[in-house]
Enzyme design. Structure first.
Site, PDB file in Angstrom:
ATOM      1  N   GLN A  72       0.840  -1.189   0.000  1.00  0.00           N
ATOM      2  CA  GLN A  72       0.000   0.000   0.000  1.00  0.00           C
ATOM      3  C   GLN A  72       0.885   1.252   0.000  1.00  0.00           C
ATOM      4  OE1 GLN A  72      -3.562   0.082   0.177  1.00  0.00           O
ATOM      5  NE2 GLN A  72      -3.726  -2.133  -0.012  1.00  0.00           N
ATOM      6  N   THR A  74       3.267   4.325   1.276  1.00  0.00           N
ATOM      7  CA  THR A  74       4.281   4.634   2.263  1.00  0.00           C
ATOM      8  C   THR A  74       4.887   5.987   1.937  1.00  0.00           C
ATOM      9  OG1 THR A  74       6.134   3.749   3.555  1.00  0.00           O
ATOM     10  CG2 THR A  74       6.297   3.573   1.148  1.00  0.00           C
ATOM     11  N   LEU A 137       8.645  -2.499   3.503  1.00  0.00           N
ATOM     12  CA  LEU A 137       9.220  -3.360   2.476  1.00  0.00           C
ATOM     13  C   LEU A 137       8.206  -3.596   1.371  1.00  0.00           C
ATOM     14  CD1 LEU A 137      11.224  -6.560   3.411  1.00  0.00           C
ATOM     15  CD2 LEU A 137       9.819  -6.480   1.374  1.00  0.00           C
ATOM     16  N   GLY A 138       8.665  -3.482   0.128  1.00  0.00           N
ATOM     17  CA  GLY A 138       7.819  -3.781  -1.023  1.00  0.00           C
ATOM     18  C   GLY A 138       8.681  -4.138  -2.215  1.00  0.00           C
ATOM     19  N   GLY A 149      12.374  -2.354  -2.825  1.00  0.00           N
ATOM     20  CA  GLY A 149      13.149  -2.806  -1.677  1.00  0.00           C
ATOM     21  C   GLY A 149      12.609  -2.332  -0.347  1.00  0.00           C
ATOM     22  N   LEU A 150      13.491  -1.773   0.501  1.00  0.00           N
ATOM     23  CA  LEU A 150      13.107  -1.403   1.863  1.00  0.00           C
ATOM     24  C   LEU A 150      13.305   0.088   2.096  1.00  0.00           C
ATOM     25  CD1 LEU A 150      15.758  -0.747   3.840  1.00  0.00           C
ATOM     26  CD2 LEU A 150      16.046  -3.216   3.709  1.00  0.00           C
ATOM     27  N   CYS A 167       1.272   1.787   5.042  1.00  0.00           N
ATOM     28  CA  CYS A 167       1.143   0.410   4.552  1.00  0.00           C
ATOM     29  C   CYS A 167      -0.288  -0.103   4.638  1.00  0.00           C
ATOM     30  CB  CYS A 167       2.113  -0.524   5.278  1.00  0.00           C
ATOM     31  SG  CYS A 167       3.834   0.039   5.195  1.00  0.00           S
TER      32      CYS A 167
END
Length: 220
Positions: A72, A74, A137-138, A149-150, A167
């Site tokens: 979602q 961020t 993280l995605g 990444g993060l 998120c």
């Protein structure tokens, strides 16, 4: 073939780096190095593929970018370490869940070196200190390779997180490493995370470069 390039990008707008990740993934071949890109973004909200508009409460003057990662909404901004993982998981014979776990365990290990007890959660990807989220993280997988990444909160203005449901979780409390006697700077956090990831995935050859990514941006 177990080589890793760590690419230091410093501060950049979000969209050119996103375009470059896509281009690198599309252009890479079987002998291409895996890469980690270290970057600090200017303020931006990014909304994942399945993102719901109702989780963006009051973006104000911060742009919202629809992106192709999972998850979602961020926030990225100064004082947050963003690490992009451009990994050929097919070559490494890894599944995406294994890569997610490896990234989460990398952050847990890096923070443990500072005496911080952190952990992932099964119901919400990322890393938490108690009930507060410190790392989001995605990922996206294309052609057997990962990108995105993060985002590890280090020493930043946390107010923009109040403009979203981080998120996709209303009331999600966010925290940062500097509030827990952890890394105080992006450079310190980047060193801790990249060293832990390199060790976790047993890379045999690691090189660091400050090379820019204009070639990938232009190619996109």
């Amino acid at each position: 073939m177990n080589r890793l390039t760590i690419r230091q990008l410093n501060s950049m707008q979000y969209e050119p780096v996103w375009q470059a990740m896509q281009s690198y993934t599309d252009q890479r071949h079987d002998d291409s190095n895996d890469e980690i890109w270290i970057v600090e973004h200017y303020p931006v909200f990014t909304q994942g593929q399945a993102g719901k508009a109702e989780h963006i409460l009051a973006p104000g003057d911060i742009p919202v970018v629809q992106v192709d990662r999972g998850g979602q909404v961020t926030y990225h901004g100064p004082g947050q370490l963003v690490v992009y993982f451009l990994i050929d998981i097919r070559r490494r014979k890894m599944g995406v869940r294994q890569l997610v776990t490896a990234i989460e365990e990398t952050v847990v290990s890096a923070l443990a070196d500072y005496g911080i007890t952190a952990a992932p959660r099964a119901d919400a990807p990322g890393v938490y200190i108690g009930e507060e989220k410190v790392c989001s993280l995605g990922l996206r997988i294309r052609r057997g390779c990962s990108f995105h990444g993060l985002a590890l909160n280090v020493n930043m203005d946390m107010q923009p997180f109040a403009r979203i449901n981080p998120c996709g979780y209303a009331g999600m409390q966010m925290t940062q490493t500097s509030a827990h006697a952890g890394p105080q700077t992006i450079e310190e956090a980047a060193t801790a995370v990249t060293q832990a990831f390199t060790k976790h995935l047993n890379y045999e050859q690691v090189q660091t470069t400050t090379g820019l990514i204009e070639d990938y941006v232009q190619a996109s």
